[in-house]
Design an enzyme around this catalytic site. Sequence first.
Site, PDB file in Angstrom:
ATOM      1  N   TYR A 123     -28.871  62.866  44.407  1.00 13.55           N
ATOM      2  CA  TYR A 123     -27.684  63.709  44.456  1.00 13.55           C
ATOM      3  C   TYR A 123     -27.966  64.865  43.486  1.00 13.55           C
ATOM      4  O   TYR A 123     -28.489  64.626  42.382  1.00 13.55           O
ATOM      5  CB  TYR A 123     -26.430  62.976  43.990  1.00 13.55           C
ATOM      6  CG  TYR A 123     -26.113  61.684  44.700  1.00 13.55           C
ATOM      7  CD1 TYR A 123     -26.419  61.495  46.042  1.00 13.55           C
ATOM      8  CD2 TYR A 123     -25.491  60.633  44.028  1.00 13.55           C
ATOM      9  CE1 TYR A 123     -26.118  60.308  46.686  1.00 13.55           C
ATOM     10  CE2 TYR A 123     -25.180  59.445  44.673  1.00 13.55           C
ATOM     11  CZ  TYR A 123     -25.489  59.283  45.994  1.00 13.55           C
ATOM     12  OH  TYR A 123     -25.188  58.102  46.623  1.00 13.55           O
ATOM     13  N   CYS A 126     -26.135  64.181  40.048  1.00 16.13           N
ATOM     14  CA  CYS A 126     -26.144  62.852  39.435  1.00 16.13           C
ATOM     15  C   CYS A 126     -26.903  62.947  38.115  1.00 16.13           C
ATOM     16  O   CYS A 126     -28.024  63.470  38.077  1.00 16.13           O
ATOM     17  CB  CYS A 126     -26.824  61.865  40.376  1.00 16.13           C
ATOM     18  SG  CYS A 126     -27.442  60.369  39.576  1.00 16.13           S
ATOM     19  N   PHE A 128     -28.521  60.842  36.349  1.00 14.24           N
ATOM     20  CA  PHE A 128     -29.805  60.146  36.351  1.00 14.24           C
ATOM     21  C   PHE A 128     -30.836  60.895  37.193  1.00 14.24           C
ATOM     22  O   PHE A 128     -32.024  60.924  36.858  1.00 14.24           O
ATOM     23  CB  PHE A 128     -29.621  58.718  36.847  1.00 14.24           C
ATOM     24  CG  PHE A 128     -28.653  57.924  36.022  1.00 14.24           C
ATOM     25  CD1 PHE A 128     -28.999  57.495  34.750  1.00 14.24           C
ATOM     26  CD2 PHE A 128     -27.378  57.629  36.490  1.00 14.24           C
ATOM     27  CE1 PHE A 128     -28.113  56.776  33.967  1.00 14.24           C
ATOM     28  CE2 PHE A 128     -26.474  56.916  35.720  1.00 14.24           C
ATOM     29  CZ  PHE A 128     -26.844  56.495  34.452  1.00 14.24           C
ATOM     30  N   CYS A 129     -30.386  61.514  38.294  1.00 13.12           N
ATOM     31  CA  CYS A 129     -31.289  62.334  39.098  1.00 13.12           C
ATOM     32  C   CYS A 129     -31.688  63.590  38.339  1.00 13.12           C
ATOM     33  O   CYS A 129     -32.861  64.008  38.370  1.00 13.12           O
ATOM     34  CB  CYS A 129     -30.617  62.710  40.412  1.00 13.12           C
ATOM     35  SG  CYS A 129     -30.176  61.306  41.463  1.00 13.12           S
TER      36      CYS A 129
END
Length: 401
Positions: A123, A126, A128-129
């Site tokens: 995403y 996101c 974490f992304c």
Amino acid sequence: MSTAKVSGLVYQVRYRYYRSCKELWFRRKSNTESLRCYATEKMPNISNSRKSTLFLGIVGVSVGAVIGAGYSYFKAQQPQKHVMNPDTGITNNIVQDIPDIPISRRVIGSMDNTGLKLKLFQYPTCPFCCKVRAFLDYFGFSYDIIEVNPVMRQQIKWSQYKKVPILLVQVDNGYLQLNDSSMIISALTSYLHERDQGLPEVVKCYPTISYTDDDGSIKKEIMNRYFLMFQEDIPKDRTKENILLERKWRKWADDVLVHMLSPNVYRTLDEAFQAFNWFSEVGEWDKHFPAWERFMIVYVGAVAMWLISKRLKKRHSLKDDVRQSLYDECNVWLRTLKKQGTKYLGGSSPNLADLAVYGVLSSIEGCRAFQDLQAHTKMGGWYQDMQQFVQKHGGAMLMSS
């Protein structure tokens, strides 16, 4: 015990059961007068039957409670059983084939000499992304990005793992699938230091275990995900102390800083819609998803996250003014840098902890929460320095390896 006594006991049990059934049947009759006459004439001891039934019920419930409590206590005293996840291991991490999913965009690292072919399922905002992208960009990897619809998620239906980021690395017999942002970063960093061992061999150092939580649910944990795996001694440019410090603050970014975001980004319904519209813009959802999908993501997603953020605020014990919690945690980071006397936690240049904190914050760069953070703390200066460093560094480490 004699046969006569046994027969007598059986008869008494049957008789009590018969009377209880009769009483229950007549309770359901609409004619209460008929029930009263029958109970008086045919069953003169109906009150005794009620007492007996009630007594047996109480005894049964009590015994059950005692047995249940004892069993629960016994189970609680047993050590947790950790078993290796059968879906782990280098062989089972190989995906033989994936659907032909269109690539959203391609990042080319001009200094990338690793030969790795990477696909990042993500995403765009996101945290974490964003953390993985900050790492890949800083070290200059080339990689393909596939945007995942955060509501439908059809782009990752082929995967048993249903979260993002997912990084696929092309290997001889398919794709090596790497899950979890911190594990991805640790594995790739370890590989860059010692490429002779090969990335599949490095990934074996990060097995997944399954275990039973206190509430009885099955949990999975990736072991060693914050650890760098060096075959030989610690590299000359590192010390044990700065490796431990880096690991500590990487965990802080995941366990503390990340939890400040949602309650702040989706603090009000208006802010939630503003955030999702920015997500749509930066992720170019108009190019990658049909109009109806984009509409559903923005409006359904904004309302859902606004509601969820209230629970997250309570779960993570944030202050009534959630902005203050965000300011406080960012000031903890800034005080650490000031105490160390360096621009970055890594010293004169960022380390993995710097990249983690920067990546997490970059996920809200276009939101009102980030604007307020810049206005009420000195985090904006550090963030801008990091942004320029990541863009200018662009793979210097890969070139020198």
